[in-house]
Design an enzyme around this catalytic site. Structure first.
Site, PDB file in Angstrom:
ATOM      1  N   GLU A 111      51.854 -50.940 -15.013  1.00 32.34           N
ATOM      2  CA  GLU A 111      50.905 -50.910 -16.062  1.00 32.34           C
ATOM      3  C   GLU A 111      50.589 -52.206 -16.329  1.00 32.34           C
ATOM      4  O   GLU A 111      51.046 -53.286 -16.136  1.00 32.34           O
ATOM      5  CB  GLU A 111      51.766 -50.060 -16.882  1.00 32.34           C
ATOM      6  CG  GLU A 111      52.315 -48.772 -16.900  1.00 32.34           C
ATOM      7  CD  GLU A 111      52.920 -48.150 -17.792  1.00 32.34           C
ATOM      8  OE1 GLU A 111      53.286 -48.836 -18.956  1.00 32.34           O
ATOM      9  OE2 GLU A 111      53.669 -47.124 -17.433  1.00 32.34           O
ATOM     10  N   LYS A 113      50.067 -54.731 -19.597  1.00 30.95           N
ATOM     11  CA  LYS A 113      50.737 -55.216 -20.600  1.00 30.95           C
ATOM     12  C   LYS A 113      49.581 -55.461 -21.686  1.00 30.95           C
ATOM     13  O   LYS A 113      49.184 -56.236 -21.793  1.00 30.95           O
ATOM     14  CB  LYS A 113      51.757 -56.294 -20.448  1.00 30.95           C
ATOM     15  CG  LYS A 113      52.590 -56.571 -21.633  1.00 30.95           C
ATOM     16  CD  LYS A 113      53.562 -57.560 -21.210  1.00 30.95           C
ATOM     17  CE  LYS A 113      54.615 -57.864 -22.259  1.00 30.95           C
ATOM     18  NZ  LYS A 113      53.948 -58.275 -23.704  1.00 30.95           N
ATOM     19  N   ASP A 115      48.150 -56.572 -25.242  1.00 33.03           N
ATOM     20  CA  ASP A 115      48.661 -57.377 -26.361  1.00 33.03           C
ATOM     21  C   ASP A 115      48.259 -57.059 -27.772  1.00 33.03           C
ATOM     22  O   ASP A 115      47.212 -57.427 -28.308  1.00 33.03           O
ATOM     23  CB  ASP A 115      47.994 -58.842 -25.934  1.00 33.03           C
ATOM     24  CG  ASP A 115      48.772 -59.754 -26.692  1.00 33.03           C
ATOM     25  OD1 ASP A 115      49.660 -59.958 -27.147  1.00 33.03           O
ATOM     26  OD2 ASP A 115      48.137 -61.057 -26.593  1.00 33.03           O
ATOM     27  N   TYR A 225      54.752 -44.682 -23.432  1.00 32.19           N
ATOM     28  CA  TYR A 225      56.250 -44.429 -23.416  1.00 32.19           C
ATOM     29  C   TYR A 225      56.381 -43.149 -24.021  1.00 32.19           C
ATOM     30  O   TYR A 225      56.186 -43.307 -25.312  1.00 32.19           O
ATOM     31  CB  TYR A 225      57.035 -45.796 -23.569  1.00 32.19           C
ATOM     32  CG  TYR A 225      58.671 -45.571 -23.369  1.00 32.19           C
ATOM     33  CD1 TYR A 225      59.196 -44.998 -22.277  1.00 32.19           C
ATOM     34  CD2 TYR A 225      59.374 -45.984 -24.347  1.00 32.19           C
ATOM     35  CE1 TYR A 225      60.316 -44.935 -22.136  1.00 32.19           C
ATOM     36  CE2 TYR A 225      60.884 -46.016 -24.117  1.00 32.19           C
ATOM     37  CZ  TYR A 225      61.217 -45.424 -22.900  1.00 32.19           C
ATOM     38  OH  TYR A 225      62.808 -45.184 -22.830  1.00 32.19           O
ATOM     39  N   LYS A 311      53.922 -61.887 -16.932  1.00 34.28           N
ATOM     40  CA  LYS A 311      52.960 -62.285 -17.717  1.00 34.28           C
ATOM     41  C   LYS A 311      51.887 -63.046 -17.102  1.00 34.28           C
ATOM     42  O   LYS A 311      52.414 -63.976 -16.345  1.00 34.28           O
ATOM     43  CB  LYS A 311      53.815 -63.187 -18.941  1.00 34.28           C
ATOM     44  CG  LYS A 311      54.651 -62.476 -19.899  1.00 34.28           C
ATOM     45  CD  LYS A 311      53.970 -62.154 -21.051  1.00 34.28           C
ATOM     46  CE  LYS A 311      54.727 -62.808 -22.185  1.00 34.28           C
ATOM     47  NZ  LYS A 311      54.117 -62.709 -23.511  1.00 34.28           N
ATOM     48  N   CYS A 405      37.196 -87.107 -49.384  1.00 38.32           N
ATOM     49  CA  CYS A 405      35.974 -86.120 -48.655  1.00 38.32           C
ATOM     50  C   CYS A 405      35.193 -87.306 -47.817  1.00 38.32           C
ATOM     51  O   CYS A 405      34.748 -88.125 -48.218  1.00 38.32           O
ATOM     52  CB  CYS A 405      35.110 -85.340 -49.802  1.00 38.32           C
ATOM     53  SG  CYS A 405      33.692 -84.781 -48.869  1.00 38.32           S
ATOM     54  N   CYS A 408      31.339 -87.142 -49.481  1.00 41.11           N
ATOM     55  CA  CYS A 408      31.118 -87.342 -51.012  1.00 41.11           C
ATOM     56  C   CYS A 408      32.083 -88.589 -51.462  1.00 41.11           C
ATOM     57  O   CYS A 408      31.702 -89.045 -52.696  1.00 41.11           O
ATOM     58  CB  CYS A 408      30.797 -86.470 -51.743  1.00 41.11           C
ATOM     59  SG  CYS A 408      32.174 -85.478 -52.326  1.00 41.11           S
ATOM     60  N   CYS A 423      37.506 -80.181 -51.119  1.00 45.01           N
ATOM     61  CA  CYS A 423      36.837 -81.192 -51.859  1.00 45.01           C
ATOM     62  C   CYS A 423      36.340 -80.645 -52.904  1.00 45.01           C
ATOM     63  O   CYS A 423      35.565 -79.583 -52.959  1.00 45.01           O
ATOM     64  CB  CYS A 423      35.447 -81.638 -51.084  1.00 45.01           C
ATOM     65  SG  CYS A 423      34.274 -82.601 -52.029  1.00 45.01           S
ATOM     66  N   CYS A 429      28.680 -82.476 -53.771  1.00 45.15           N
ATOM     67  CA  CYS A 429      28.889 -82.690 -52.259  1.00 45.15           C
ATOM     68  C   CYS A 429      27.949 -82.163 -51.662  1.00 45.15           C
ATOM     69  O   CYS A 429      27.906 -81.013 -51.525  1.00 45.15           O
ATOM     70  CB  CYS A 429      30.245 -82.136 -52.193  1.00 45.15           C
ATOM     71  SG  CYS A 429      30.834 -82.648 -50.335  1.00 45.15           S
TER      72      CYS A 429
END
Ligand code: IVH
Length: 665
Positions: A111, A113, A115, A225, A311, A405, A408, A423, A429
């Site tokens: 089957e 797998k 995720d 299952y 995997k 920042c 600025c 910031c 800014c």
């Protein structure tokens, strides 16, 4: 390091990664790296029984328990699977099974797998009665309300089906790529952190306390299952075919293998073909098909001996880090970005990868010129997963997160409990100002398509605009070059801006760019409060009455309107003639004239506020509480017990969502 020190270190590391993976849904290392550490610990523990510890991560199956859901014990523990990454180990598994069965023939069900997150569904008399997450394998969270919103999960089975009176079916809850990409696009527009992969997105969604949010996110579930005392067959494969016939989504990729070669052929085929699937997969699961043989093979504390997961290799590349730069977004969030030598990874050239935040950067311990590993584990967003520190040039400087920042110069702040730096200079800014204007003109907001990011940049740099309200004062002569040569395009721009005055209020609310207020929430707020003055005056409690609004959004809205600069901005938009209230709803029919309707519970097809509007547009009246005057209750899922009792006492009819939609059809 002595073996004992190594064991302690590995246990600590694995505990931490378990927590990141299961509790925070924010893994820092790939599954493969995790499994490598786990195998190393298993091997060391086997050699040193004197250092046994019941609390070792090798003894447990992980936990995703959270406190917001009722916990339920599994009738049969939910085990996980042993992982392998190479064919030799698949061969060893096949050999082990064959020997344990004394050479007797056996078939293996191959089957995909999936995720996502494992889920256990219990059906009694053909009805879904419970959906529980894996939790720690022994107990999980009852997420029935959320799972009911998954369209592919049958709530009631066809009475003609030959299903057992009581059975459990397990499978995987997933977020299909399409839903995942849409969700991340929406989050990007709202500058919310993106989900790294569909699994994290599905986990975050399934644990949401608001099942309406779950319904909108479009999860899916693949079942793999079947458990119960009276199953149709001794063959797992045949049972799953039966389940498919009863209405469950069962992958049609499953095949019975009768030899190791069959198994390898299956692996080879799907290693490529999985890229075309609508959902994420991270490997192949091999299961001995006969249930009788499964019982004879049994299980260890952690996993069954009759199954194994192979995997797929995560796609990974090695390249050099040139420098880390920092991006300042519309909300002021500062994101570190790794700039690397271009490298080919899963079909695309990768040059840049987000490093997310200071903590993640620190864990990677980056130095300029480092060789780094970039991974795309079936995911779209490349991640820097590690550093090859053995290849580090001596003396190369470590990369430290900035404290000012880059745009600025303001000193960055990091709020309590948040990973991001901000910031704070939101009034001056430049990327924050320009970003807010770009958001304001974007398609889902004011939709001023005659302007684009470059034009905004240009006007901002020329001092023509400082904020979005300035747009409404622009004249063609301001835009025009000295020669007047761009007359036609200037006219188009001014017309486009003028047209935005008719954009509905809900999109004006979205256009303001209030933190955490996305398109959907803006619409709910607009409908709930009807006009800007009511919205601006709303208290956190008022705001919490709005569908989809929790404490974080409520506080953000209050903060926004508490700022005098923002109130002045709204005033200037009002002066400019923007829509500051919802349009009076036009009636569609008089089907509900004279009826007083109470809405209760959660819904699948429309939001509560949409139902309110529908009731009004069909001539009905909305009421907040049940009384003798109530004509009927539009009842969704999870109606409160107090309301239910009151309705029964007064003999008031409950109308389901579908019945109601039929009424106004
Ligand atoms: S069977 C006792 N089949 O992988 C065996 N699991 O690491 C129960 N998974 O917890 C699992 N696809 O969440 C099985 N076709 C599949 C699967 C699958 C994904 C997940 C499941 C399980 C984990 C094992």
């Amino acid at each position: 390091m002595t073996d004992k020190e190594r064991i302690d270190w590995l246990r600590h590391e694995l505990d931490r990664h378990n927590y990141n993976y299961y509790v925070k849904n924010a893994p820092e290392i790939s599954d493969q790296e995790f499994d490598t550490l786990m195998h190393e610990l298993q091997a060391l523990e086997a050699n040193h029984p004197e250092w046994d510890d019941d609390a070792s991560p090798t003894r447990r199956v992980g936990s995703d328990l959270s406190h917001e859901f009722v916990q339920v014990a599994h009738r049969t523990p939910m085990l996980s699977l042993d992982n392998t990454y190479n064919r030799a180990e698949v061969g060893a598994f096949y050999q082990r099974v064959s020997e344990a069965l004394g050479g007797e023939p056996f078939a293996v069900c191959c089957e995909l797998k999936f995720d996502g997150l494992s889920i256990s569904l219990t059906y009694e008399e053909g009805r879904l009665v419970r959906a529980v997450t894996r939790g720690d394998g022994v107990r999980g969270d009852d997420v029935t309300a959320n799972v009911r919103t998954i369209r592919s999960v049958p709530l009631r089975l066809d009475p003609a089906g030959m299903w057992p009176a009581v059975f459990e079916i397990r499978g995987e809850v997933l977020m299909p790529w399409e839903s995942f990409e849409r969700l991340n696009r929406e989050r990007e527009a709202r500058e919310e952190p993106l989900f790294a992969n569909p699994r994290n997105a599905a986990a975050g969604t399934l644990k949401s306390k608001n099942s309406a949010v779950v319904a909108r996110r479009r999860l899916d579930a693949y079942l793999y299952y079947l458990l119960g005392d009276t199953l149709p067959s001794d063959s797992h494969y045949a049972n799953m075919q039966a389940a498919a016939a009863w209405g469950f989504r069962v992958s049609d990729a499953a095949r019975l293998a009768h030899s190791l070669d069959d198994i390898y052929a299956f692996i080879d085929y799907w290693d490529e073909a999985r890229r075309e699937l609508p959902v994420a997969t991270d490997g192949i699961v091999l299961k001995v098909d006969s249930l009788a043989q499964q019982r004879r093979l049994g299980a260890t504390a952690k996993s069954p001996r009759w199954a194994i997961a192979y995997k797929f290799q995560a796609e990974r590349a090695r390249t050099r880090l040139r420098e880390v730069t920092y991006q300042v977004g519309r909300t002021g969030a500062v994101t570190p970005v790794a700039n690397m030598d271009p490298v080919l990874l899963a079909g695309t050239t990768v040059r840049r990868a987000s490093l997310h935040n200071e903590d993640i950067m620190r864990q990677l311990d980056l130095h300029v010129g480092d060789w780094v590993y970039v991974e795309k584990a079936g995911e779209i967003i490349p991640q820097v997963v590690g550093v090859d520190s053995s290849a580090r040039q001596p003396g190369s400087p470590a990369v430290h997160f900035i404290d000012r920042c880059p745009e600025c110069g303001a000193t960055l702040v990091r709020y309590e409990g948040e990973a991001a730096h901000y910031c704070p200079n939101d009034t001056a800014c430049p990327p924050q100002l320009k970003g807010r204007i770009e958001h304001f003109i974007s398609r889902d907001a004011m939709d001023i398509s005659s302007l684009g990011p470059e034009t905004v940049d240009d006007y901002y740099n020329r001092g023509l605009i400082h904020d979005a309200a300035d747009l409404y004062g622009i004249r063609t002569s301001d835009i025009n070059g000295a020669d007047g040569g761009r007359q036609r395009s200037a006219e188009r721009i001014v017309e486009g801006i003028a047209r935005s005055r008719t954009v509905p209020f809900e999109r004006v609310v979205f256009a303001l760019g209030i933190r955490f207020v996305g398109k959907v929430v803006a619409k709910q707020l607009a409908r709930h409060f009807s006009d800007i003055d009511t919205l601006m005056a709303a208290t956190p409690d008022d705001l919490l009455q709005t569908e989809g609004v929790g404490t974080v959004i409520a506080q953000s809205v209050v903060n926004y309107f508490a700022n005098p600069d923002n109130r002045r901005f709204v005033e200037r938009l009002r002066q400019a003639g923007l829509q500051m209230a919802v349009e009076r709803t036009e009636t569609i029919s008089d089907r509900l004239t004279g009826q007083t309707i109470v809405i209760s519970g959660t819904f699948v097809h429309h939001s509560r506020d949409e139902y309110k509007t529908l009731i009004e547009r069909h001539g009905g009246k909305n009421a907040g509480s049940i009384s003798k005057k109530t004509s009927f209750i539009l009842a969704g899922d999870n109606m409160g017990p107090a309301k239910l009792e009151k309705a029964t006492k007064l003999g008031i009819r409950l109308v389901s969502e579908d019945e109601f939609l039929a009424m106004i059809e």
